[in-house]
Design an enzyme around this catalytic site. Structure first.
Site, PDB file in Angstrom:
ATOM      1  N   ASN A   1       1.235  -1.468   4.398  1.00 15.39           N
ATOM      2  CA  ASN A   1       1.879  -2.131   5.537  1.00 15.39           C
ATOM      3  C   ASN A   1       2.183  -1.092   6.608  1.00 15.39           C
ATOM      4  O   ASN A   1       2.063   0.114   6.366  1.00 15.39           O
ATOM      5  CB  ASN A   1       3.143  -2.868   5.077  1.00 15.39           C
ATOM      6  CG  ASN A   1       4.144  -1.938   4.435  1.00 15.39           C
ATOM      7  OD1 ASN A   1       4.741  -1.095   5.109  1.00 15.39           O
ATOM      8  ND2 ASN A   1       4.337  -2.071   3.122  1.00 15.39           N
TER       9      ASN A   1
ATOM     10  N   LYS B   1     -13.736   6.840  -6.438  1.00  9.14           N
ATOM     11  CA  LYS B   1     -14.002   6.026  -5.257  1.00  9.14           C
ATOM     12  C   LYS B   1     -15.139   5.046  -5.544  1.00  9.14           C
ATOM     13  O   LYS B   1     -16.223   5.438  -5.968  1.00  9.14           O
ATOM     14  CB  LYS B   1     -14.365   6.901  -4.062  1.00  9.14           C
ATOM     15  CG  LYS B   1     -14.650   6.091  -2.810  1.00  9.14           C
ATOM     16  CD  LYS B   1     -15.122   6.954  -1.644  1.00  9.14           C
ATOM     17  CE  LYS B   1     -15.481   6.063  -0.444  1.00  9.14           C
ATOM     18  NZ  LYS B   1     -15.995   6.861   0.694  1.00  9.14           N
TER      19      LYS B   1
ATOM     20  N   LYS C   1      19.373 -12.532  -4.007  1.00  6.28           N
ATOM     21  CA  LYS C   1      19.265 -11.176  -4.551  1.00  6.28           C
ATOM     22  C   LYS C   1      20.618 -10.489  -4.694  1.00  6.28           C
ATOM     23  O   LYS C   1      20.683  -9.294  -4.976  1.00  6.28           O
ATOM     24  CB  LYS C   1      18.315 -10.354  -3.686  1.00  6.28           C
ATOM     25  CG  LYS C   1      16.925 -10.988  -3.619  1.00  6.28           C
ATOM     26  CD  LYS C   1      15.893 -10.116  -2.960  1.00  6.28           C
ATOM     27  CE  LYS C   1      14.538 -10.834  -2.934  1.00  6.28           C
ATOM     28  NZ  LYS C   1      13.451  -9.989  -2.404  1.00  6.28           N
TER      29      LYS C   1
END
Length: 421
Positions: A228, A311, A364
Site C-alpha cells: 500500500n 523470483k 476492536k
C-alpha cells in the site's frame, strides 16, 4: 523533503546564534519560520558573526538583527534584553557552543544572549554543536544535564556525522565521523512546532508509547509483493510528538525510507519489519510495557497463499492469485488490553469516514479512533499534512482540519486526556 509548518504560524520566536560553523544551518530554520508567518527576531554573538553576517539573518528574519554592539548602546527606553526577553514566546539557541552552555549552566550574564535568556520566561530550545571530543568531555555533559534538569529548557543533542573540525582518515575510508554535529533544520523545526503546541509541557514523562508506522508488504516472491502507499509520515509524527512530551518511545516500522527514519529523535527505539505477521509479533512482544499504543501503520489485509523463495518468471506468474487473510493486529491488541492502557487506531477511509471508523472503534475495543480521509487533497498517504476526526468511546468527536501531521499528533495526545480510565 521540504520542512512543513502549520500556516499561519503566528508565534514570536527569538533565535540566538552563537559561534560555530553550524550557524549556516539556522538560515533554513529562520526562513521556514518567517514564510510560515512567525515573527522572528535574532541575536548574533560576536563569535557568530565570524561565521554568518547580520545582513544574511536580517534578510531572512525581515527584521533588524541584534548584536552585543546594540546591547551596550545607551538607551532612553527599556533595556533591550528586557524587551526581547518579554517579547519572546519561544527562545531557540542554535548552534549552542560549549562556552555558551557553560555560561547558561551557572547563570552568567555577560552578553546580550545570556542577559536576554535570564530576562525571559518562555520555553528554551538548546541545539548544541561542537567538536566531538569537546561534546564528550564530562564537564560539558554535566553542564548539559544540569541545564536540562530545569523544566524550562529543552534540548536536541548533537548527532553523529562528519564534523568540519575533524581530520580526514585514510583516503580509502573518507572523513572521520563523530557525535557533535548539530541537528538538521527539519529536526529543529519539528521541536519548535512541538514546543509551540505544548507550551513546553512534558505530560508523558515516565510513559511508554508504542507506535506502528509505514505499510507492510506481503511477498509473492523475493521481488513482488502486495502493499500500500503508506510512507510512515504519520507514525513518525506521533513518535516525534511523544518524545517531545517526554515519553519513552518504540517505533515498529515497515517500509519507511531512510530519509524519514533519520528524522526520528535519537531516543526512539526502532524495530524494523516487513510483513504483517512480523509486525504482529513485534507489537505483541512490546504491548504489555506500553502505556499508550498508536497503530498508524497500514497493515496488509491479505497475503498470497503461497510464497516462492526464488523470483518467478513472467511465464510462471499465476493469472489468478490465491489469497489468505492477514492477522488483525489491532483487534488482537484490543482483546488483551489492560487498564490503564490506551489503544488508538487509525481508519483510513474514502467517502463516508465516520461510519466505518465508529464500527472499528467498538469492534476492536479501542479508546480512540482517528478517522482519516485518504481521498482528499493534502491528506492521507504520503502527504505532509492531514485532516482527521478524533472519536473516543464516549462518542466525543473533534474535527482537525488541514494541519501538519506533527500538529495532528499533538491534538491526538491532547484528546487522549478526555478518555477516562
Amino acid at each position: 523533503m521540504k520542512p512543513v509548518l502549520p500556516f499561519p504560524f503566528q508565534k514570536r520566536i527569538l533565535i540566538a546564534v552563537s559561534g560555530g560553523i553550524a550557524a549556516y544551518k539556522i538560515c533554513e530554520v529562520i526562513s521556514t519560520l518567517a514564510k510560515a508567518g512567525a515573527e522572528v527576531r535574532a541575536i548574533l554573538t560576536d563569535s557568530a558573526q565570524q561565521f554568518i553576517t547580520p545582513l544574511t539573518i536580517a534578510t531572512l528574519c525581515r527584521h533588524q538583527v541584534y548584536t552585543d554592539a546594540d546591547f551596550w548602546l545607551p538607551t532612553h527606553g527599556r533595556p533591550l534584553h528586557i524587551q526581547l526577553g518579554e517579547w519572546a514566546e519561544l527562545f531557540v539557541i542554535a548552534p549552542l557552543t560549549a562556552n555558551s552552555l557553560a555560561k547558561i549552566s551557572v547563570g552568567m550574564a555577560d552578553n546580550l544572549l545570556t542577559n536576554t535568556l535570564l530576562a525571559s520566561s518562555c520555553p528554551v530550545l538548546l541545539v548544541p554543536a561542537m567538536n566531538r571530543q569537546m561534546w564528550q568531555q564530562s564537564i560539558v555533559q554535566q553542564n548539559w544535564q544540569q541545564v536540562l534538569s530545569d523544566g524550562r529548557f529543552h534540548g536536541i543533542a548533537p548527532v553523529a556525522g562528519v564534523l568540519a573540525c575533524d581530520l580526514p582518515a585514510e583516503e580509502s575510508e573518507g572523513w572521520q565521523v563523530g557525535s557533535g554535529r548539530m541537528a538538521e533544520p527539519r529536526q529543529i523545526l519539528a521541536c519548535i512546532e512541538s514546543l509551540v503546541q505544548t507550551g513546553g509541557k512534558r505530560d508523558l514523562v515516565g510513559k511508554g508509547v508504542l507506535v506502528s508506522a509505514g505499510g507492510t508488504r506481503e511477498h509473492l516472491d523475493p521481488v513482488r509483493f502486495i502493499g500500500n502507499p503508506s510512507t510512515g509520515k504519520m507514525g513518525l509524527a506521533v513518535a516525534q510528538a511523544a518524545v517531545h512530551r517526554g515519553a519513552r518511545v518504540t517505533l515498529v516500522q515497515a517500509a519507511m525510507s531512510a530519509e524519514l527514519l533519520a528524522l526520528l529523535p535519537d531516543e526512539v527505539e526502532v524495530v524494523s519489519v516487513t510483513s504483517a505477521e512480523q509486525m504482529r509479533r513485534a507489537m505483541l512482544e512490546r504491548f504489555a510495557q506500553a502505556d499508550i499504543t498508536v497503530m498508524t501503520a497500514a497493515v496488509g489485509d491479505v497475503q498470497p497463499l503461497d510464497y516462492c523463495d526464488r523470483k518467478l518468471s513472467k511465464a510462471d506468474l499465476p493469472t489468478v492469485l490465491p489469497l489468505k487473510h492477514c492477522a488483525d493486529i489491532l483487534a488482537e491488541l484490543g482483546k488483551i488490553k489492560q487498564p490503564p492502557q490506551f489503544l488508538v487506531g487509525f481508519a483510513a477511509q474514502t467517502g463516508d469516514i465516520l461510519t466505518p471508523a465508529l464500527g472499528k472503534l467498538k469492534a476492536k475495543n479501542l479508546d480512540v479512533i482517528v478517522a482519516n480521509p485518504v481521498d482528499k487533497p493534502n491528506a492521507g498517504f504520503g502527504s505532509d499534512t492531514n485532516t482527521a476526526t478524533l472519536i473516543n468511546q464516549a462518542g466525543k468527536q473533534v474535527n482537525i482540519e488541514g494541519c501538519s501531521k506533527l500538529t495532528l499528533a499533538h491534538h491526538l495526545f491532547n484528546f487522549l486526556e478526555t478518555v477516562k480510565k
